[in-house]
Write a protein that holds these residues in place. Structure first.
Motif, mmCIF file in Angstrom:
data_model
loop_
_atom_site.group_PDB
_atom_site.id
_atom_site.type_symbol
_atom_site.label_atom_id
_atom_site.label_comp_id
_atom_site.label_asym_id
_atom_site.label_seq_id
_atom_site.Cartn_x
_atom_site.Cartn_y
_atom_site.Cartn_z
ATOM 1 N N GLN A 1 0.861 -1.175 0.000
ATOM 2 C CA GLN A 1 0.000 0.000 0.000
ATOM 3 C C GLN A 1 0.895 1.222 0.000
ATOM 4 O O GLN A 1 1.381 1.630 1.045
ATOM 5 C CB GLN A 1 -0.857 0.010 1.271
ATOM 6 C CG GLN A 1 -1.867 -1.108 1.360
ATOM 7 C CD GLN A 1 -3.180 -0.709 0.739
ATOM 8 O OE1 GLN A 1 -3.439 0.470 0.546
ATOM 9 N NE2 GLN A 1 -3.999 -1.693 0.419
ATOM 10 N N VAL A 2 1.172 1.759 -1.172
ATOM 11 C CA VAL A 2 1.988 2.964 -1.232
ATOM 12 C C VAL A 2 1.050 4.122 -1.527
ATOM 13 O O VAL A 2 0.252 4.048 -2.448
ATOM 14 C CB VAL A 2 3.061 2.844 -2.339
ATOM 15 C CG1 VAL A 2 3.805 4.141 -2.528
ATOM 16 C CG2 VAL A 2 4.030 1.728 -1.983
ATOM 17 N N SER A 3 1.103 5.184 -0.711
ATOM 18 C CA SER A 3 0.130 6.250 -0.920
ATOM 19 C C SER A 3 0.758 7.552 -1.404
ATOM 20 O O SER A 3 0.062 8.453 -1.812
ATOM 21 C CB SER A 3 -0.655 6.502 0.361
ATOM 22 O OG SER A 3 0.237 6.765 1.415
ATOM 23 N N LEU A 4 2.081 7.651 -1.360
ATOM 24 C CA LEU A 4 2.701 8.874 -1.853
ATOM 25 C C LEU A 4 3.357 8.582 -3.200
ATOM 26 O O LEU A 4 3.839 7.480 -3.437
ATOM 27 C CB LEU A 4 3.744 9.390 -0.844
ATOM 28 C CG LEU A 4 3.180 9.851 0.500
ATOM 29 C CD1 LEU A 4 4.296 10.181 1.472
ATOM 30 C CD2 LEU A 4 2.265 11.036 0.339
#
Lengths: 347, 258
Positions: B85-88
């Motif tokens: 889960q990468v959000s940036l």
């Protein structure tokens, strides 16, 4: 855009904002005169004529206020960056998730009940009592919101924002109770705290503000590498050797310190911590070292300019700075929500 | 390289692992097989140090796993999970560079840049280096993560590293499933030990030397891939199967018949 170019540009903008802000107001001081007066404080003579009155206004009134703006803006923007990194979410912000409200509530409690409850403490640390209370409030709120919004190593954004709303409401209720018990003078102080203002700037409070802000401004960028790694999630960050628990503690303590001290001297100034890192990430990407430095510079400029607008736009009346940052920041936040909804990246 | 003896793991009064014993040596690929809920991922988490067994010992390079410092372990052992889960909006290169984090203090050295480039090349995604990770497809994202884990363990001085893979290829198409598994074999040939959770039995037979079969947290079998038979498959997955000779390679091929 290269990070170096942006940082250089932002330093230029900040210097410009500082000189402009020092010069504008009821008593006009030209930029050249401002520079000459500022240089004189640093022991450098520059041959520009100015009156004694101008010098007094700058050194006693405007310079502390501008420095307030610089340090508070930089600290709020860096704390915003750190909190967004910790929550692995670009919508986190010390004000939105209630950290500032927590700090404000504890400050207000200290204002109204401090002398009765903590007389001994007041005698011992005096001016620091409010900062200490604000720090405690910020710290407790940060931990509570973080615990509530984490599940299975992920941040549940809706929970985080809702927890922020609940805590802000709780803090508002607490502040409300305090206003019932407060006398007139305390009431004015409380109103001031809720809307935010740099009007309380003086050299004495700078003595509290600057050292604490410096701890944040120097400390937070050292967490850049582990904060980068944290985007992989807590478990995966641990797999590449990051001590996640220690990172979380450091971010929460430094943010609580920074937000706490800012709230204790200037009240709640919203949206700077949310919006600034966003603009920077758009320009130079999410690498935390760069984002910290550039956000600090941009945040400082934003608050200095916002304060300039507050005190000059309908002079002699001063608008609370929280109103100006909210007027600019709230629409930006709505725009973010709409954009995230389209890209489905965050939710 | 890694030796697990009598591993027990309990979660809220239910044993998820019961007396697991196995060993993996340098140059070996061990596939952990079993139905959903058999305890494969739990076992992998116990080996990666994310969870701690309640009983038993895990020795990594002859030293108890719990005695390893986290940052030391990170230079010797990489973990690839199924989901990230990468959000940036980091670039692929920046994500892969995170694999070098255990190796430099604040700023990556030229050698770190070189290694990341080699690892992106190794996973066949050097053309995606400057792309925003969030805009990549699931398969491309997984290859970026593989490049990151490779970068973490890439070290010319010593090659006896441990690689833990939790369903590494489940999200990839057939071409890249095999591409990645061949990569894993190459790493094993260099001296890596690999422990991999896989679902595809034929993929396991094709690319691993050893298998560990789990059912309800208990060990059904551990040994060379050749020992897998249709009784095992019936017991673990509850399906009938036939093992036939592979038409090209000298090994068995599994066909599920019901």
């Amino acid at each position: 855009m290269k990070a170096g170019i942006l940082v250089t540009t932002l330093i230029g903008i900040l210097l410009l904002a500082v000189i402009l802000s020092a010069g504008m107001g009821a008593l006009h001081v030209s930029p050249a005169q401002s520079i000459a007066i500022l240089l004189k404080q640093a022991g450098i003579q520059w041959d520009v004529p100015y009156s004694d009155q101008q010098e007094v206004v700058i050194t006693v009134i405007r310079l502390p206020r501008v420095l307030f703006g610089v340090f508070i803006g930089a600290t709020l923007a860096m704390c915003g960056t750190a909190i967004q990194g910790l929550f692995r979410n670009p919508l986190a912000d010390p004000v939105l998730i209630g950290i500032s409200s927590g700090a404000a509530l504890f400050t207000v409690i200290m204002i109204v009940l401090g002398l009765q409850l903590f007389a001994g403490l007041f005698n011992m640390i005096g001016a620091y009592a409010l900062s200490l209370a604000a720090f405690a409030g910020a710290f407790i709120t940060a931990i509570v919101v973080y615990r509530i919004s984490q599940a299975g190593g992920k941040t549940i954004v809706s929970t985080m924002l809702l927890a922020g709303i609940a805590i802000s409401a709780l803090a508002a209720a607490g502040t409300g109770i305090m206003t019932l018990m407060a006398n007139d003078a305390q009431l004015r102080t409380i109103t001031f705290w809720n809307l935010g203002s740099l009007g309380g700037a003086n050299w004495q409070s700078l003595g509290v503000l600057i050292p604490v802000c410096l701890i944040c401004l120097i400390g937070l960028p050292t967490l850049s590498k582990p904060l980068n790694a944290l985007v992989l999630g807590e478990t995966n960050a641990a797999h590449i050797g990051i001590n996640v628990e220690s990172l979380k503690t450091k971010v929460i303590v430094l943010t609580a310190l920074g937000v706490g001290v800012c709230v204790s001297v200037s009240g709640i100034i919203g949206f700077v911590g949310l919006v600034t890192p966003h603009i920077i990430r758009k320009l130079i990407g999410p690498e935390h070292k760069n984002v910290f430095i550039a956000s600090g510079l941009l945040g400082a400029s934003i608050v200095v300019i916002a304060d300039l607008v507050c005190r000059t736009i309908i002079a002699p009346i001063e608008i609370p700075i929280g109103i100006v940052t909210a007027l600019l920041g709230a629409p930006f936040f709505l725009y973010l929500l709409l954009k995230e909804k389209q890209t489905q990246i965050v939710f | 390289m890694l030796k697990a003896t009598d591993i027990w793991f309990k979660n809220s009064n239910r044993y998820l692992l019961q007396s697991i014993n196995f060993e993996v040596k340098s140059g070996e690929v061990l596939s952990v097989l079993g139905a959903n809920g058999a305890g494969k991922s739990t076992l992998l988490k116990n080996i990666s140090g994310e969870l701690h067994p309640h009983k038993g010992s895990i020795l990594f390079k002859n030293k108890p796993l719990s005695a390893w410092k986290n940052h030391e372990l990170a230079r010797q052992r990489g973990v690839l999970s199924q989901h990230y889960q990468v959000s940036l909006p980091f670039t692929s290169f920046q994500i892969a560079m995170m694999g070098r984090y255990p190796h430099f203090k604040n700023h990556p050295l030229p050698i770190d840049h070189d290694i990341v480039k080699q690892c992106l090349h190794f996973s066949g995604i050097e053309h995606l280096a400057d792309r925003n990770y969030l805009t990549l497809s699931g398969g491309e994202q997984q290859r970026v993560q593989i490049a990151r884990v490779l970068a973490q363990l890439w070290d010319d001085a010593s090659t006896d590293k441990l690689l833990l893979l939790d369903e590494p290829v489940s999200a990839l198409d057939i071409q890249y499933q095999h591409h990645i598994m061949q990569l894993v074999r190459k790493l094993a040939a260099r001296g890596f030990a690999v422990i991999s959770v896989v679902h595809d039995l034929n993929l396991a037979l094709q690319y691993s030397n050893r298998i560990l079969l789990l059912k309800n947290g208990k060990q059904v079998a551990f040994g060379d891939t050749g020992l897998l038979n249709k009784q095992h498959i019936k017991e673990v997955y509850g399906v009938a199967s036939e093992l036939v000779a592979h038409p090209v390679e000298n090994r068995k091929y599994i066909i599920i018949t019901e």
